[in-house]
Structure formats: structure tokens, C-alpha cells
Design a protein around this motif. Structure first.
Motif, short mmCIF file in Angstrom:
data_model
loop_
_atom_site.label_atom_id
_atom_site.label_comp_id
_atom_site.label_asym_id
_atom_site.label_seq_id
_atom_site.Cartn_x
_atom_site.Cartn_y
_atom_site.Cartn_z
N THR A 5 1.18 -1.13 0.12
CA THR A 5 0.04 0.00 0.08
C THR A 5 0.96 1.08 -0.02
N TYR B 99 -2.22 10.95 -1.43
CA TYR B 99 -2.15 9.74 -0.11
C TYR B 99 -1.40 8.98 0.01
N ARG C 271 -2.00 4.21 -0.08
CA ARG C 271 -3.73 4.14 -1.36
C ARG C 271 -4.56 3.61 -0.66
N GLY C 272 -5.81 3.96 -0.29
CA GLY C 272 -6.54 3.29 0.69
C GLY C 272 -6.35 3.60 1.58
N ASP C 273 -5.79 5.31 2.62
CA ASP C 273 -6.08 5.70 3.72
C ASP C 273 -7.34 6.73 3.56
N ARG C 274 -8.11 7.03 4.55
CA ARG C 274 -8.80 7.80 4.47
C ARG C 274 -8.83 9.60 4.37
#
Length: 204
Positions: A130, A148, A151-154
Motif C-alpha cells: 500500500t 495520499y 493507497r486506501g488511506d482515508r
């Protein structure tokens, strides 16, 4: 080129900060923002602790050689997000690995699209994926105001807008460990005075 404030902030989030020495995923003693003995003093041993100020100063000291290595390896202007992502990658995989990476070869050939994707080749261990995807997404940007870290961080990493204030440096909190002297006042006062003059001209 140099690492931007946003690039530095994103790298700090990716590394995380731990104030007590720990063994990383490969068993290497690490502390602060990814500092190991290989980066220079202080040597990291079991039981070593830092304050937050010491960790920040150590991170700043560690960054310089990596940024210089990226600058030398790329040897040509690239978009700032790409440069910042390369600094993040280099800090993680090491200067020697970065210098011989496909990312560098493709970027020097002007194939930035392929160079961006080549960031993902450094996908071991699996837990790094990630982060690597975040670096790849960062590298693909033409410009940015936020990024970010993974990847996938809020929430994205942001740097406050507005001019960067120049403040007198505090005595080096690592001096007791590194032997480096604090920066004398004479070295920062001309910069501070010039910043004040420019700000006054803008307001006139």
C-alpha cells in the motif's frame, strides 16, 4: 530540485515515528522516522529512546543524502510529485538500489509513464504494497496540493497554505549524540531579515 514540504510530510507519514528502538521487518534496529545505524549516528541499539524533537531533527539529517542521491540519479528535471515519490522510494530501498532501479533508467530516458509504474516493482515484503501504491499514485501526478501516503488511506496528507516562515533554529537536540555544534545565530539572521524585507515589499 529538492524534496517539497508536502513530499517530506508524506514520507514522514509513511515511515511513522517510534521513539523507542525496535526491530523492523528485516530485523534491523530502527528508531524515529526509519533511522538505522547505517544512516549514521546515533547508533541504534536496544533500549535507545528519543524525544519527538530529537526524532524530527534526526529525520531532517537523514533525508539530505537520500534527496541528493535522487537528484544525482535522475539528472534531469521531472515533475515535483515524481521527484518526491522517488525520494520516498529511495529512503525505503536505499541509495544503491535506487540508483540502479528501473524507475531511474526509464525516467532518464524520458519515459515517465513507464517510470511511474516501475515504482510498483519494489513490492516486497507484501506489507509494503500500500505504501508503494501510494508512491506510484504520487509519482503520476503533474502537480499537487495533497497526496495520499498510502493507497486506501482515508485522509490525504496536506501542508498548510501560505508563506513558509523562517524561524531561528533551536540548538541541535542531537548534539549530545552526534557532536554537531548548534547553528550560530549569524547564519540564520540574514535569511530572516531578507524574508521580512520581501514581506514588507509585498504588502506595500
Amino acid at each position: 530540485m529538492d524534496l517539497s514540504p508536502l513530499g517530506r510530510a508524506a514520507l514522514a507519514v509513511r515511515e511513522g515515528c517510534r521513539l523507542r528502538a525496535y526491530r523492523d521487518g528485516t530485523g534491523v534496529w530502527t528508531i524515529g522516522y526509519g533511522h538505522t545505524s547505517a544512516a549514521g549516528p546515533p547508533a541504534v541499539t536496544e533500549g535507545l529512546t528519543l524525544t519527538q524533537a530529537e526524532a524530527g531533527a534526526l529525520f531532517a539529517a537523514d533525508l539530505g543524502p537520500y534527496v541528493a542521491s535522487v537528484r544525482a540519479a535522475l539528472a534531469r528535471p521531472v515533475p515535483q510529485p515524481f521527484f518526491d515519490a522517488c525520494c520516498s522510494l529511495c529512503f525505503n530501498i536505499g541509495q544503491a538500489n535506487f540508483a540502479h532501479a528501473s524507475v531511474v533508467r526509464l525516467a532518464k530516458a524520458g519515459e515517465l509513464d513507464r517510470a511511474v509504474e516501475a515504482v510498483l516493482l519494489w513490492d516486497r515484503p507484501a506489507a509494503i504494497l500500500t505504501r508503494r501504491q501510494g508512491e506510484r499514485d504520487q509519482a503520476a501526478l503533474a502537480a499537487y496540493g495533497a497526496v495520499y501516503a498510502r493507497r486506501g488511506d482515508r485522509d490525504p496528507v496536506r501542508v498548510p497554505a501560505g508563506p513558509t516562515l523562517i524561524t531561528p533554529p533551536r540548538p541541535d537536540p542531537l548534539a549530545s549524540m552526534t557532536g554537531r555544534a548548534a547553528v550560530p545565530a549569524e547564519s540564520w539572521w540574514p535569511r530572516l531579515r531578507e524574508a521580512i524585507r520581501r514581506n514588507m515589499q509585498k504588502g506595500a
